[in-house]
Write a protein that holds these residues in place. Structure first.
Motif, PDB file in Angstrom:
ATOM      1  N   ILE A   3      15.376  39.713 -50.859  1.00 40.63           N
ATOM      2  CA  ILE A   3      15.493  40.259 -52.205  1.00 40.63           C
ATOM      3  C   ILE A   3      15.450  39.078 -53.163  1.00 40.63           C
ATOM      4  O   ILE A   3      16.226  38.127 -53.035  1.00 40.63           O
ATOM      5  CB  ILE A   3      16.815  41.034 -52.411  1.00 40.63           C
ATOM      6  CG1 ILE A   3      16.975  42.152 -51.387  1.00 40.63           C
ATOM      7  CG2 ILE A   3      16.915  41.552 -53.850  1.00 40.63           C
ATOM      8  CD1 ILE A   3      15.973  43.265 -51.519  1.00 40.63           C
ATOM      9  N   GLU A   5      16.093  37.978 -56.926  1.00 39.56           N
ATOM     10  CA  GLU A   5      16.778  38.397 -58.145  1.00 39.56           C
ATOM     11  C   GLU A   5      16.503  37.380 -59.251  1.00 39.56           C
ATOM     12  O   GLU A   5      16.613  36.169 -59.041  1.00 39.56           O
ATOM     13  CB  GLU A   5      18.290  38.481 -57.935  1.00 39.56           C
ATOM     14  CG  GLU A   5      18.718  39.588 -57.029  1.00 39.56           C
ATOM     15  CD  GLU A   5      20.226  39.708 -56.958  1.00 39.56           C
ATOM     16  OE1 GLU A   5      20.673  40.792 -56.558  1.00 39.56           O
ATOM     17  OE2 GLU A   5      20.959  38.755 -57.292  1.00 39.56           O
ATOM     18  N   GLY A  20      16.220  41.623 -63.038  1.00 40.79           N
ATOM     19  CA  GLY A  20      15.310  42.362 -62.171  1.00 40.79           C
ATOM     20  C   GLY A  20      15.441  41.920 -60.734  1.00 40.79           C
ATOM     21  O   GLY A  20      15.931  40.828 -60.441  1.00 40.79           O
ATOM     22  N   ARG A  21      14.998  42.821 -59.837  1.00 42.12           N
ATOM     23  CA  ARG A  21      15.020  42.543 -58.393  1.00 42.12           C
ATOM     24  C   ARG A  21      13.677  42.968 -57.803  1.00 42.12           C
ATOM     25  O   ARG A  21      13.120  43.991 -58.181  1.00 42.12           O
ATOM     26  CB  ARG A  21      16.091  43.371 -57.695  1.00 42.12           C
ATOM     27  CG  ARG A  21      17.473  42.920 -57.913  1.00 42.12           C
ATOM     28  CD  ARG A  21      18.425  43.714 -56.998  1.00 42.12           C
ATOM     29  NE  ARG A  21      19.755  43.174 -57.101  1.00 42.12           N
ATOM     30  CZ  ARG A  21      20.719  43.719 -57.810  1.00 42.12           C
ATOM     31  NH1 ARG A  21      20.514  44.833 -58.465  1.00 42.12           N
ATOM     32  NH2 ARG A  21      21.904  43.157 -57.858  1.00 42.12           N
ATOM     33  N   VAL A  22      13.223  42.169 -56.856  1.00 36.73           N
ATOM     34  CA  VAL A  22      11.975  42.472 -56.162  1.00 36.73           C
ATOM     35  C   VAL A  22      12.212  42.268 -54.675  1.00 36.73           C
ATOM     36  O   VAL A  22      12.761  41.239 -54.266  1.00 36.73           O
ATOM     37  CB  VAL A  22      10.828  41.530 -56.632  1.00 36.73           C
ATOM     38  CG1 VAL A  22       9.566  41.763 -55.826  1.00 36.73           C
ATOM     39  CG2 VAL A  22      10.570  41.709 -58.112  1.00 36.73           C
ATOM     40  N   GLU A  23      11.813  43.237 -53.860  1.00 38.85           N
ATOM     41  CA  GLU A  23      11.877  43.070 -52.410  1.00 38.85           C
ATOM     42  C   GLU A  23      10.608  42.366 -51.952  1.00 38.85           C
ATOM     43  O   GLU A  23       9.514  42.638 -52.449  1.00 38.85           O
ATOM     44  CB  GLU A  23      11.975  44.421 -51.714  1.00 38.85           C
ATOM     45  CG  GLU A  23      13.288  45.121 -51.921  1.00 38.85           C
ATOM     46  CD  GLU A  23      13.384  46.416 -51.133  1.00 38.85           C
ATOM     47  OE1 GLU A  23      12.490  46.718 -50.317  1.00 38.85           O
ATOM     48  OE2 GLU A  23      14.366  47.133 -51.358  1.00 38.85           O
ATOM     49  N   HIS A  24      10.773  41.450 -51.011  1.00 34.69           N
ATOM     50  CA  HIS A  24       9.613  40.755 -50.455  1.00 34.69           C
ATOM     51  C   HIS A  24       9.728  40.813 -48.940  1.00 34.69           C
ATOM     52  O   HIS A  24      10.644  40.234 -48.361  1.00 34.69           O
ATOM     53  CB  HIS A  24       9.556  39.310 -50.957  1.00 34.69           C
ATOM     54  CG  HIS A  24       8.307  38.592 -50.565  1.00 34.69           C
ATOM     55  ND1 HIS A  24       7.055  39.040 -50.900  1.00 34.69           N
ATOM     56  CD2 HIS A  24       8.122  37.454 -49.862  1.00 34.69           C
ATOM     57  CE1 HIS A  24       6.146  38.200 -50.422  1.00 34.69           C
ATOM     58  NE2 HIS A  24       6.776  37.235 -49.778  1.00 34.69           N
ATOM     59  N   ARG A  35       6.528  33.108 -53.501  1.00 32.62           N
ATOM     60  CA  ARG A  35       6.369  34.387 -54.214  1.00 32.62           C
ATOM     61  C   ARG A  35       7.332  34.470 -55.392  1.00 32.62           C
ATOM     62  O   ARG A  35       6.955  34.870 -56.489  1.00 32.62           O
ATOM     63  CB  ARG A  35       6.600  35.547 -53.244  1.00 32.62           C
ATOM     64  CG  ARG A  35       6.506  36.897 -53.859  1.00 32.62           C
ATOM     65  CD  ARG A  35       5.065  37.247 -54.168  1.00 32.62           C
ATOM     66  NE  ARG A  35       5.003  38.622 -54.611  1.00 32.62           N
ATOM     67  CZ  ARG A  35       4.163  39.051 -55.520  1.00 32.62           C
ATOM     68  NH1 ARG A  35       3.268  38.236 -56.020  1.00 32.62           N
ATOM     69  NH2 ARG A  35       4.167  40.293 -55.902  1.00 32.62           N
ATOM     70  N   LEU A  39       6.401  34.783 -59.367  1.00 35.88           N
ATOM     71  CA  LEU A  39       6.831  35.920 -60.181  1.00 35.88           C
ATOM     72  C   LEU A  39       7.689  35.502 -61.369  1.00 35.88           C
ATOM     73  O   LEU A  39       7.772  36.230 -62.365  1.00 35.88           O
ATOM     74  CB  LEU A  39       7.619  36.910 -59.326  1.00 35.88           C
ATOM     75  CG  LEU A  39       6.811  37.720 -58.315  1.00 35.88           C
ATOM     76  CD1 LEU A  39       7.752  38.506 -57.411  1.00 35.88           C
ATOM     77  CD2 LEU A  39       5.843  38.650 -59.023  1.00 35.88           C
ATOM     78  N   LEU A  43       6.375  38.170 -63.947  1.00 37.47           N
ATOM     79  CA  LEU A  43       6.983  39.491 -63.838  1.00 37.47           C
ATOM     80  C   LEU A  43       7.444  39.975 -65.214  1.00 37.47           C
ATOM     81  O   LEU A  43       8.072  39.232 -65.965  1.00 37.47           O
ATOM     82  CB  LEU A  43       8.170  39.437 -62.872  1.00 37.47           C
ATOM     83  CG  LEU A  43       8.736  40.778 -62.420  1.00 37.47           C
ATOM     84  CD1 LEU A  43       7.697  41.553 -61.612  1.00 37.47           C
ATOM     85  CD2 LEU A  43       9.977  40.559 -61.561  1.00 37.47           C
TER      86      LEU A  43
END
Length: 72
Positions: A3, A5, A20-24, A35, A39, A43
């Protein structure tokens, strides 16, 4: 699975506000770092983040980064 953040840091007390949060989905932390840093600038978030952190699938911080900071 990691994750990523993105957060702001309040200068008065160093409190963090997650933007924000992004799963990778990758088993490789180095890939997640690349990544995440990519971002960071691209992002679309409500505010510009000050830094980011990467959490493992257990929720433990494994990496943090910002333009003026870096730590594992």
């Amino acid at each position: 699975m990691f994750i990523i953040e993105f957060f702001r840091v309040r200068s008065t007390d160093e409190a963090h506000a997650t933007l924000g949060r992004v799963e990778h989905d990758t088993p490789d932390l180095e890939d997640a770092k690349v990544r995440a840093q990519s971002l960071f600038e691209t992002l679309d978030m409500p505010q510009k983040p000050d830094a980011l952190r990467i959490l493992d699938q257990s929720g433990d911080k494994v990496f943090s980064w910002g333009p003026e900071r870096s730590s594992a």
